[in-house]
Design a protein around this motif. Structure first.
Motif, PDB file in Angstrom:
ATOM      1  N   THR A 110       0.833  -1.400   0.006  1.00  0.00           N
ATOM      2  CA  THR A 110      -0.022   0.087  -0.056  1.00  0.00           C
ATOM      3  C   THR A 110       0.945   1.388   0.027  1.00  0.00           C
ATOM      4  O   THR A 110       1.791   1.190   0.786  1.00  0.00           O
ATOM      5  CB  THR A 110      -0.798   0.061   1.183  1.00  0.00           C
ATOM      6  OG1 THR A 110      -1.733   0.990   1.158  1.00  0.00           O
ATOM      7  CG2 THR A 110      -0.145  -0.060   2.478  1.00  0.00           C
ATOM      8  N   TRP A 111       0.514   2.125  -0.864  1.00  0.00           N
ATOM      9  CA  TRP A 111       1.310   3.480  -0.912  1.00  0.00           C
ATOM     10  C   TRP A 111       0.527   4.578  -1.330  1.00  0.00           C
ATOM     11  O   TRP A 111      -0.185   4.613  -2.595  1.00  0.00           O
ATOM     12  CB  TRP A 111       2.496   2.969  -1.961  1.00  0.00           C
ATOM     13  CG  TRP A 111       3.649   4.092  -1.837  1.00  0.00           C
ATOM     14  CD1 TRP A 111       3.710   5.224  -0.966  1.00  0.00           C
ATOM     15  CD2 TRP A 111       4.643   4.305  -2.766  1.00  0.00           C
ATOM     16  NE1 TRP A 111       4.989   5.943  -1.467  1.00  0.00           N
ATOM     17  CE2 TRP A 111       5.502   5.292  -2.479  1.00  0.00           C
ATOM     18  CE3 TRP A 111       5.228   3.371  -3.606  1.00  0.00           C
ATOM     19  CZ2 TRP A 111       6.646   5.622  -3.159  1.00  0.00           C
ATOM     20  CZ3 TRP A 111       6.193   3.784  -4.383  1.00  0.00           C
ATOM     21  CH2 TRP A 111       7.290   4.615  -4.021  1.00  0.00           C
ATOM     22  N   MET A 116      11.811   2.966   3.706  1.00  0.00           N
ATOM     23  CA  MET A 116      12.007   4.372   3.931  1.00  0.00           C
ATOM     24  C   MET A 116      12.940   5.061   2.877  1.00  0.00           C
ATOM     25  O   MET A 116      13.039   6.015   2.851  1.00  0.00           O
ATOM     26  CB  MET A 116      12.633   4.513   5.215  1.00  0.00           C
ATOM     27  CG  MET A 116      11.791   3.963   6.405  1.00  0.00           C
ATOM     28  SD  MET A 116      10.333   4.609   6.515  1.00  0.00           S
ATOM     29  CE  MET A 116      10.621   6.506   6.940  1.00  0.00           C
ATOM     30  N   MET A 117      13.333   4.140   2.035  1.00  0.00           N
ATOM     31  CA  MET A 117      14.225   4.767   0.916  1.00  0.00           C
ATOM     32  C   MET A 117      13.372   5.672  -0.212  1.00  0.00           C
ATOM     33  O   MET A 117      14.142   6.253  -1.013  1.00  0.00           O
ATOM     34  CB  MET A 117      15.083   3.633   0.148  1.00  0.00           C
ATOM     35  CG  MET A 117      14.290   2.777  -0.679  1.00  0.00           C
ATOM     36  SD  MET A 117      13.460   1.658   0.221  1.00  0.00           S
ATOM     37  CE  MET A 117      14.875   0.626   1.249  1.00  0.00           C
ATOM     38  N   TYR A 118      12.013   5.271  -0.353  1.00  0.00           N
ATOM     39  CA  TYR A 118      11.434   5.900  -1.464  1.00  0.00           C
ATOM     40  C   TYR A 118      11.183   7.336  -0.941  1.00  0.00           C
ATOM     41  O   TYR A 118      10.150   7.674   0.187  1.00  0.00           O
ATOM     42  CB  TYR A 118      10.373   5.118  -1.891  1.00  0.00           C
ATOM     43  CG  TYR A 118      10.774   3.900  -2.317  1.00  0.00           C
ATOM     44  CD1 TYR A 118      11.297   3.685  -3.743  1.00  0.00           C
ATOM     45  CD2 TYR A 118      10.561   2.652  -1.703  1.00  0.00           C
ATOM     46  CE1 TYR A 118      11.618   2.726  -4.163  1.00  0.00           C
ATOM     47  CE2 TYR A 118      10.800   1.490  -2.223  1.00  0.00           C
ATOM     48  CZ  TYR A 118      11.516   1.446  -3.419  1.00  0.00           C
ATOM     49  OH  TYR A 118      12.052  -0.005  -4.097  1.00  0.00           O
ATOM     50  N   GLY A 119      11.442   8.452  -1.609  1.00  0.00           N
ATOM     51  CA  GLY A 119      11.297   9.817  -1.358  1.00  0.00           C
ATOM     52  C   GLY A 119      10.035  10.709  -2.304  1.00  0.00           C
ATOM     53  O   GLY A 119      10.305  11.911  -2.337  1.00  0.00           O
ATOM     54  N   ILE A 120       9.438   9.994  -3.250  1.00  0.00           N
ATOM     55  CA  ILE A 120       8.848  10.823  -4.400  1.00  0.00           C
ATOM     56  C   ILE A 120       7.463  11.115  -3.446  1.00  0.00           C
ATOM     57  O   ILE A 120       6.724  12.217  -4.280  1.00  0.00           O
ATOM     58  CB  ILE A 120       8.393   9.630  -5.347  1.00  0.00           C
ATOM     59  CG1 ILE A 120       7.394   8.706  -4.864  1.00  0.00           C
ATOM     60  CG2 ILE A 120       9.739   9.117  -6.009  1.00  0.00           C
ATOM     61  CD1 ILE A 120       6.884   7.774  -5.974  1.00  0.00           C
ATOM     62  N   SER A 121       7.199  10.726  -2.458  1.00  0.00           N
ATOM     63  CA  SER A 121       5.805  11.019  -1.730  1.00  0.00           C
ATOM     64  C   SER A 121       6.191  11.615  -0.238  1.00  0.00           C
ATOM     65  O   SER A 121       7.221  10.953   0.225  1.00  0.00           O
ATOM     66  CB  SER A 121       4.818   9.984  -1.797  1.00  0.00           C
ATOM     67  OG  SER A 121       3.975  10.237  -1.041  1.00  0.00           O
ATOM     68  N   ASP A 122       4.970  12.271   0.394  1.00  0.00           N
ATOM     69  CA  ASP A 122       5.355  12.499   1.753  1.00  0.00           C
ATOM     70  C   ASP A 122       4.844  11.112   2.625  1.00  0.00           C
ATOM     71  O   ASP A 122       4.878  11.434   4.113  1.00  0.00           O
ATOM     72  CB  ASP A 122       4.579  13.605   2.139  1.00  0.00           C
ATOM     73  CG  ASP A 122       2.834  13.475   1.872  1.00  0.00           C
ATOM     74  OD1 ASP A 122       2.524  12.813   0.757  1.00  0.00           O
ATOM     75  OD2 ASP A 122       1.940  14.240   2.227  1.00  0.00           O
TER      76      ASP A 122
END
Length: 374
Positions: free
Chosen positions: A20-21, A230-236
Motif C-alpha cells: 500500500t502506498w 524508507m528509501m523512497y522519497g517521491i511522496s510524503d
C-alpha cells in the motif's frame, strides 16, 4: 488468524506480497526492487496485491489513462511480466488504484467475481476518498481485497469511521454465501488514516463438544514480514508492504478447460487448437481463445485470437476444435501459450503449456472484425 501447517499431499502454499502506498500524484520511481522484494530469492512469490492512493487524477491524466494504461500499471507490468506475473484484475476510482498480479500457472484457478468502487468524498459523490474492491475466488476460496483512502487527522475521526463503515457495507460480494467482512473488531476501534495493511481469515470453527462433526480448517494464513520502505522519497508517505504465506487444500484441483495445440498445423496460416471442458462449464459463444507470447503483461496482450462460437470446426465426445489465424506472426523463436477466456465467468479458465509455432506471413486483421477486450 492461525498458522497451523497443513498436512497431506494435496496441500498448496501460496506466497502473497501486499503493498500500500500513497504516491501523492508522483510518477513511479526508477527502481522498485526493494518494495517488490525482487532481489529476495527466498520468497518465491505467487501473487502481488498492490494498492495505490492519490494517483494523478487531473482531467488530462484521467482521459489518457482511460484510453491507455496509467503510468503505474504500465511500469508494474513491465517489471513483473518478465518474472511470469500477469495482471489478473484491477479497479480504479480517480486516484485510488488496486492491482492484482499472479504467476501465470495460477490463472485458471482465479475467478474474478466483481470489482467495485465506493466514493465517500463530497457526500458520497466524489471519488477522491473512498475505497475500491476486487472480490475473487482463489482455488475455490473467497478472497475480498479492499484499497481505502480515508480522511486524515484526528479531528476527522468521526467522518473516517463513517466512511470506513460505508466502504465495508458496500463492498461485500453480494449474493455470495461468504462471511460478512464487517464481522471483525476494526469497527470497534478508530481506523487510522496512515498507511497500513489489515487482514482477516474467517473459516469454520474447529470441532468441539457441541460440534464434533465439523471438518478441520483447510487453510491458514501466516505473516512472514511487515514493514515500511524508507528509501523512497517521491511522496510524503512511505510505502508499507507485508508478505503472507497462505496454505490451503485446493477446492478446485483441475481447470475448467484443458487446451491442447495440435502439431503439425494442417491448414496454411492457421493452427488447430483442441480443448475439453468439465461437464458444469458454462460455455458461451462470446468465449474466446487467445494466443500469447510467453511473458504477456495482461490478458489483452494476445497476438491472435479466435471467438469460440465462430471458429469451432468440430465437436465430439467433449473434445472441441477451433482454428486460430497465425498468418500475422513474424518469424520468431519465442514460446507461445494459449488462454481460454470465459465471458460468463469473466476470467481465464484454461491455459496451455508453452510451445513454439512455425512462422506465418504478415497480414492485416480483417476490416470490421471485433477484437475482445477485458
Amino acid at each position: 488468524m492461525s498458522s497451523r501447517k497443513l498436512s497431506g499431499p494435496k496441500g498448496r502454499r501460496l506466497s502473497i506480497h501486499v503493498v500500500t502506498w500513497n504516491v501523492a500524484s508522483a510518477a513511479p520511481p526508477l527502481d522498485l526492487s526493494d518494495l517488490l522484494q525482487l532481489n529476495n530469492q527466498n520468497l518465491n512469490l505467487d501473487i502481488y496485491v498492490i494498492g495505490l492512493q492519490e494517483l494523478n487524477s487531473g482531467i488530462i491524466s484521467l482521459l489518457s489513462d482511460a484510453a491507455f494504461n496509467d503510468s503505474w500499471s504500465s511500469f508494474l507490468m513491465d517489471v513483473l511480466s518478465p518474472l511470469s506475473f500477469i495482471k489478473v484484475s484491477h479497479v480504479r476510482m480517480q486516484g485510488i488504484l488496486l492491482l492484482v498480479f499472479a504467476k501465470y500457472q495460477h490463472l485458471p484457478y482465479i475467478q474474478i467475481l466483481s470489482t467495485k468502487s465506493t466514493p465517500t468524498g463530497l457526500f458520497g459523490y466524489w471519488g477522491n476518498k473512498g475505497g475500491v474492491n476486487i472480490c475473487l475466488k482463489l482455488y475455490g476460496y473467497y478472497v475480498s481485497i479492499i484499497n481505502c483512502h480515508l480522511p486524515p487527522h484526528i479531528s476527522n475521526n468521526y467522518q473516517r469511521l463513517e466512511h470506513f463503515d460505508r466502504i465495508l457495507e458496500m463492498q461485500n460480494c453480494e449474493g455470495r454465501d461468504i462471511p460478512n467482512i464487517l464481522d471483525h473488531d476494526e469497527k470497534k476501534r478508530k481506523p487510522a488514516w496512515t498507511d497500513r495493511i489489515l487482514w482477516r481469515l474467517k473459516r469454520q470453527p474447529c470441532a468441539g463438544p457441541d460440534t464434533p462433526g465439523l471438518p478441520a480448517p483447510d487453510f491458514s494464513l501466516s505473516l512472514r514480514s511487515y514493514g515500511s520502505h524508507m528509501m523512497y522519497g517521491i511522496s510524503d508517505h512511505k510505502p508499507v508492504s507485508g508478505t503472507f504465506d497462505l496454505e490451503l487444500k485446493p477446492l478446485v484441483s483441475a481447470p475448467l478447460i484443458v487446451l491442447m495445440p495440435e502439431d503439425p498445423w494442417t491448414v496454411e496460416n492457421d493452427m488447430m487448437v483442441s480443448y475439453s471442458s468439465t461437464s458444469d462449464f458454462p460455455s458461451s459463444p462470446w468465449d474466446w481463445i487467445g494466443l500469447y507470447k510467453v511473458g504477456l503483461r495482461d490478458i489483452n496482450d494476445y497476438v491472435s485470437y479466435a471467438w469460440v462460437g465462430d471458429s469451432k470446426v468440430s465437436c465430439s465426445d467433449n473434445l472441441n476444435q477451433v482454428y486460430i489465424d497465425i498468418s500475422n506472426i513474424p518469424t520468431t523463436e519465442d514460446e507461445f501459450l494459449l488462454c481460454y477466456y470465459s465471458n460468463s465467468l469473466g476470467s481465464v479458465v484454461g491455459m496451455s503449456r508453452p510451445f513454439q509455432i512455425p512462422p506465418g506471413s504478415l497480414r492485416e486483421d480483417p476490416l470490421g472484425e471485433a477484437q475482445p477486450q477485458i
